[in-house]
Design an enzyme around this catalytic site. Structure first.
Site, PDB file in Angstrom:
ATOM      1  N   ASP A 134      43.874  38.715  38.251  1.00  0.00           N
ATOM      2  CA  ASP A 134      42.666  39.454  37.498  1.00  0.00           C
ATOM      3  C   ASP A 134      42.355  39.055  36.089  1.00  0.00           C
ATOM      4  OD1 ASP A 134      40.670  41.324  37.450  1.00  0.00           O
ATOM      5  OD2 ASP A 134      41.835  42.632  36.160  1.00  0.00           O
ATOM      6  N   CYS A 214      27.641  51.229  35.223  1.00  0.00           N
ATOM      7  CA  CYS A 214      28.739  51.467  36.185  1.00  0.00           C
ATOM      8  C   CYS A 214      29.577  52.641  35.373  1.00  0.00           C
ATOM      9  CB  CYS A 214      29.481  50.313  36.529  1.00  0.00           C
ATOM     10  SG  CYS A 214      30.927  50.647  37.541  1.00  0.00           S
TER      11      CYS A 214
END
Length: 379
Positions: A134, A214
């Site tokens: 990630d 978001c």
């Protein structure tokens, strides 16, 4: 050993380490990634995440990140919750933390396991291997799709037939050439539950996400005040947002009997907002030790907690908010102003404004005292 034998042994070891999914893709399996990434960047869907644009070339092509890569081994670890995260949204007195962040930082948990598997790749093939979790410019989800682990759903998260939307992903790039798995076909059909449940309409279209709308981006990545238009929609979500993941119908096939390595800490399942808002910086660091929540820092965390308190409709929390109106950090003070004006009576809020506004030197906090606010309770 043949490549097939090596892969069989790698899969076996991955399973014993707690991984639930294992697949292989060619490093050049997704030539469409640069175009998809460019579309998102052109529309500024990445918000303030400038690093996405800065690393676009390497992010869009595994071989631009590491030219020697020939195969990508993708692994997934099931972190499916044992309760419905959506139910916590109906408990306004608690802070709702995203399921993935209710225990140790998954980067730390997975990386060591990936390194062990990468070591086996080097030993058994004689070729180099590199581990990514990630933090590097790797588009794990489309690569996992190419490796047959699942498909990117309309919410852009990887969906698995076995584990729904609850998989941590890690990648091993290797110069070894392994036989690739078949890519997984997109299997969302006509379902749009993940799109319809989004409280801020963050999806411009299926399979597209505008991070600027978001809640996970806003309460984790965004460094400034939460925009006014999203504060009420934030509810009690103090770190992340699981709505689009939790509503996915494929979750019902996730096996909760599978041995999960990252079960939630009991104290992070439903922490009381009244306790969280009183944490100082040292208390915050201690409480969230080893948790990914710690990475956003004390100020952003309290910003989120105060927004959640402002949405709680509980005037009993007003004294705790008042204690933050003189906080040294303007990000905290601004959120406290919004929260207290939501919960206090008009008369009390006016008195607080008279007490604090004249000495307020930050323009953003001044604006909070002057902005129109819809009370969360009847005055």
């Amino acid at each position: 050993m043949t490549e097939t034998d090596i892969l069989a042994n790698l899969r076996k070891r991955a399973t014993s380490l707690g991984f639930s999914a294992f697949g292989v893709a060619r490093a050049d399996a997704r030539p469409d990634l640069p175009g998809k990434l460019d579309t998102a960047l052109t529309h500024h869907w990445h918000g303030d995440m400038a690093w996405m644009a800065e690393t676009a070339e390497r992010r869009g092509d595994p071989n631009a990140l590491w030219p020697e890569a020939r195969s990508v081994i993708m692994l997934g670890m099931n972190y499916g919750p044992d309760t419905d995260p959506l139910a916590d949204l109906e408990r306004p007195g608690i802070g709702n933390i995203s399921v993935y962040a209710r225990n140790r930082d998954y980067h730390d948990v997975i990386k060591g396991k990936l390194k062990e598997i990468a070591g086996l790749v080097r030993r058994w093939t004689g070729e180099e291997a590199k581990v990514f979790v990630d933090t590097a410019p790797v588009m794990e989800k489309p690569l996992a799709e190419a490796a047959g682990i699942g498909w990117q759903g309309k919410h852009t998260v990887l969906v698995s037939r076995e584990f729904g939307s609850w998989l941590f992903l890690g990648a091993i790039f290797t110069a070894a050439e392994f036989p690739a798995d078949e890519p997984h076909p997109e299997s969302c059909g006509n379902c749009r539950r993940c799109l319809d449940i989004c409280p801020t309409n963050a999806f411009p279209a299926p399979f597209q996400l505008d991070a600027r709308r978001c809640l996970s981006y806003l309460n984790i990545e965004h460094e400034g005040p939460i925009p006014h238009e999203f504060r009420v929609a934030m509810g009690n979500r103090i770190y992340g947002c699981d709505d689009c993941l939790a509503v996915c119908p494929w979750n019902k096939f996730a096996s909760l009997t599978h041995e999960m390595k990252l079960m939630a800490r009991d104290d992070l399942r439903a922490p009381a907002l009244a306790d969280l808002v009183q944490l100082d910086d040292d208390g915050f660091r201690a409480f969230f030790s080893a948790s990914p929540v710690k990475r956003i820092g004390h100020a952003r965390f309290l910003r989120n907690v105060l927004i959640a308190i402002g949405n709680s409709s509980d005037p009993g929390l007003v004294p705790l908010i008042e204690a933050r109106l003189a906080d040294p950090d303007p990000l905290i003070r601004g959120a406290a102003v919004w929260a207290v004006r939501r919960l206090a009576t008009d008369a009390h809020a006016h008195a607080l404004r008279l007490a604090f506004f004249a000495d307020e030197g930050d323009i953003s906090v001044q604006a909070e005292w002057s902005a129109a606010v819809q009370p969360a309770r009847a005055n």
